[in-house]
Design a protein around this motif. Sequence first.
Motif, PDB file in Angstrom:
ATOM      1  N   PHE A 135     -27.346 -29.421  60.645  1.00 24.05           N
ATOM      2  CA  PHE A 135     -27.120 -29.444  62.091  1.00 24.05           C
ATOM      3  C   PHE A 135     -25.664 -29.832  62.304  1.00 24.05           C
ATOM      4  O   PHE A 135     -25.171 -30.776  61.702  1.00 24.05           O
ATOM      5  CB  PHE A 135     -28.069 -30.479  62.740  1.00 24.05           C
ATOM      6  N   ARG A 136     -24.961 -29.100  63.156  1.00 28.52           N
ATOM      7  CA  ARG A 136     -23.533 -29.351  63.326  1.00 28.52           C
ATOM      8  C   ARG A 136     -23.216 -29.666  64.801  1.00 28.52           C
ATOM      9  O   ARG A 136     -23.730 -29.018  65.709  1.00 28.52           O
ATOM     10  CB  ARG A 136     -22.761 -28.100  62.874  1.00 28.52           C
ATOM     11  N   VAL A 137     -22.376 -30.691  64.991  1.00 28.36           N
ATOM     12  CA  VAL A 137     -21.932 -31.055  66.347  1.00 28.36           C
ATOM     13  C   VAL A 137     -20.405 -31.040  66.342  1.00 28.36           C
ATOM     14  O   VAL A 137     -19.775 -31.732  65.531  1.00 28.36           O
ATOM     15  CB  VAL A 137     -22.422 -32.471  66.731  1.00 28.36           C
TER      16      VAL A 137
ATOM     17  N   LEU B 106     -24.744 -37.800  56.901  1.00 28.32           N
ATOM     18  CA  LEU B 106     -23.751 -37.485  57.923  1.00 28.32           C
ATOM     19  C   LEU B 106     -22.381 -37.300  57.277  1.00 28.32           C
ATOM     20  O   LEU B 106     -21.904 -38.184  56.549  1.00 28.32           O
ATOM     21  CB  LEU B 106     -23.649 -38.622  58.963  1.00 28.32           C
ATOM     22  N   THR B 107     -21.782 -36.165  57.543  1.00 28.69           N
ATOM     23  CA  THR B 107     -20.411 -35.915  57.087  1.00 28.69           C
ATOM     24  C   THR B 107     -19.553 -35.714  58.331  1.00 28.69           C
ATOM     25  O   THR B 107     -19.851 -34.837  59.163  1.00 28.69           O
ATOM     26  CB  THR B 107     -20.347 -34.641  56.218  1.00 28.69           C
ATOM     27  N   ILE B 108     -18.534 -36.555  58.473  1.00 24.72           N
ATOM     28  CA  ILE B 108     -17.721 -36.507  59.696  1.00 24.72           C
ATOM     29  C   ILE B 108     -16.281 -36.176  59.312  1.00 24.72           C
ATOM     30  O   ILE B 108     -15.676 -36.875  58.480  1.00 24.72           O
ATOM     31  CB  ILE B 108     -17.777 -37.866  60.432  1.00 24.72           C
ATOM     32  N   ALA B 109     -15.748 -35.120  59.898  1.00 25.36           N
ATOM     33  CA  ALA B 109     -14.371 -34.713  59.595  1.00 25.36           C
ATOM     34  C   ALA B 109     -13.416 -35.839  59.957  1.00 25.36           C
ATOM     35  O   ALA B 109     -13.512 -36.426  61.044  1.00 25.36           O
ATOM     36  CB  ALA B 109     -14.036 -33.450  60.384  1.00 25.36           C
ATOM     37  N   GLY B 110     -12.544 -36.194  59.038  1.00 21.98           N
ATOM     38  CA  GLY B 110     -11.575 -37.249  59.316  1.00 21.98           C
ATOM     39  C   GLY B 110     -12.062 -38.624  58.884  1.00 21.98           C
ATOM     40  O   GLY B 110     -11.321 -39.603  58.953  1.00 21.98           O
TER      41      GLY B 110
ATOM     42  N   CYS C  20     -20.676 -42.423  66.576  1.00 24.40           N
ATOM     43  CA  CYS C  20     -19.491 -41.714  66.093  1.00 24.40           C
ATOM     44  C   CYS C  20     -18.223 -42.218  66.785  1.00 24.40           C
ATOM     45  O   CYS C  20     -18.163 -42.242  68.014  1.00 24.40           O
ATOM     46  CB  CYS C  20     -19.631 -40.212  66.352  1.00 24.40           C
ATOM     47  N   ARG C  21     -17.247 -42.604  65.985  1.00 21.21           N
ATOM     48  CA  ARG C  21     -15.959 -43.059  66.520  1.00 21.21           C
ATOM     49  C   ARG C  21     -14.868 -42.016  66.287  1.00 21.21           C
ATOM     50  O   ARG C  21     -13.790 -42.126  66.839  1.00 21.21           O
ATOM     51  CB  ARG C  21     -15.538 -44.372  65.841  1.00 21.21           C
ATOM     52  N   ASN C  22     -15.181 -41.036  65.422  1.00 19.94           N
ATOM     53  CA  ASN C  22     -14.173 -40.033  65.074  1.00 19.94           C
ATOM     54  C   ASN C  22     -14.326 -38.789  65.951  1.00 19.94           C
ATOM     55  O   ASN C  22     -15.434 -38.422  66.327  1.00 19.94           O
ATOM     56  CB  ASN C  22     -14.323 -39.606  63.614  1.00 19.94           C
ATOM     57  N   ALA C  23     -13.201 -38.167  66.218  1.00 19.07           N
ATOM     58  CA  ALA C  23     -13.223 -36.970  67.057  1.00 19.07           C
ATOM     59  C   ALA C  23     -13.611 -35.725  66.277  1.00 19.07           C
ATOM     60  O   ALA C  23     -13.952 -34.702  66.860  1.00 19.07           O
ATOM     61  CB  ALA C  23     -11.861 -36.762  67.708  1.00 19.07           C
ATOM     62  N   GLY C  24     -13.574 -35.811  64.929  1.00 22.79           N
ATOM     63  CA  GLY C  24     -13.850 -34.634  64.093  1.00 22.79           C
ATOM     64  C   GLY C  24     -15.307 -34.202  64.165  1.00 22.79           C
ATOM     65  O   GLY C  24     -16.192 -34.968  64.576  1.00 22.79           O
ATOM     66  N   ALA C  25     -15.562 -32.961  63.759  1.00 20.25           N
ATOM     67  CA  ALA C  25     -16.918 -32.407  63.803  1.00 20.25           C
ATOM     68  C   ALA C  25     -17.866 -33.193  62.886  1.00 20.25           C
ATOM     69  O   ALA C  25     -17.448 -33.745  61.862  1.00 20.25           O
ATOM     70  CB  ALA C  25     -16.887 -30.945  63.383  1.00 20.25           C
ATOM     71  N   LEU C  26     -19.109 -33.197  63.269  1.00 18.30           N
ATOM     72  CA  LEU C  26     -20.141 -33.917  62.509  1.00 18.30           C
ATOM     73  C   LEU C  26     -21.130 -32.909  61.939  1.00 18.30           C
ATOM     74  O   LEU C  26     -21.599 -32.012  62.641  1.00 18.30           O
ATOM     75  CB  LEU C  26     -20.870 -34.881  63.456  1.00 18.30           C
ATOM     76  N   VAL C  27     -21.431 -33.085  60.639  1.00 19.18           N
ATOM     77  CA  VAL C  27     -22.451 -32.239  60.014  1.00 19.18           C
ATOM     78  C   VAL C  27     -23.592 -33.153  59.562  1.00 19.18           C
ATOM     79  O   VAL C  27     -23.361 -34.179  58.917  1.00 19.18           O
ATOM     80  CB  VAL C  27     -21.865 -31.480  58.798  1.00 19.18           C
TER      81      VAL C  27
END
Length: 237
Positions: A180-182, A199-203, A218-225
């Motif tokens: 699932f991607r956000v 959870l894998t979060i870009a950045g 989530c504190r990071n602006a990058g996409a979440l997988v």
Amino acid sequence: MNTSALFGRMQLQHLSRSKLLEFGDHLFVDHPVIDAQHRAIFGLGTNAYENWRDGGSLDVLRPALEQLTNLMHSHFSYEERVLGEIGYEDLKVHAAEHRTMRDELSSMHDQLHSFQEGQEIREGLLLAPGWSIMQFILRFTVGHVAHSDMGYNQALVASRKRASAAATRSVIKLSKGDRFRVEQPVAHKISCLSGSVWLTIAGRQQDINLKSGGTHVCRNAGALVIDAVDDSSFRFD
Ligand SMILES: [Fe+2]
Ligand SMILES: [Fe+2]
């Protein structure tokens, strides 16, 4: 024997509470707190009446009416708050009925405090303070709860359905291996309800393994997988 002093009580001796009315399912509005308050009000009012009918003095009746008044005021406030929260469209009319009952309670209070023991008949009128309370309780249950309070039952049920549908919509189920991607997850909260998700979060350097009961904001602006490690479900708020 002072017959006039006894008249107000004796004529009502045969009327037990069960013959007047019982508090039963027909008076339930399907809200546990409100139903408990209605039952408590009914119990307090009928006990006050029965104590008076069985010979209780004004010294017993006065504090009982105080207690009943306090309970009813807090019940009316609570009920109006609940109805406001669900956006009940007839709230103004309903609150006006409550105001009328508040005024009646205030009149009964004044009557009870101007009344002397042994004065059941005054100027040709029967003054029966315990019976006034019972009549008020009957107006409250049969007249108000069974009609006006029952009138908001459908609005309560509809509001509950909307809340549960919204909660269900935000629960996401994944089978093991699903992804699932956000794109913009920042400030959203993920709550794992069952299974386990990765959870894998870009950045963000470290991935997160969220198990049932775990949460992450989530504190990071990058996409979440989100990868399902097992068959899983989670909320995304
Ligand atoms: Fe009400
Ligand atoms: Fe009520």
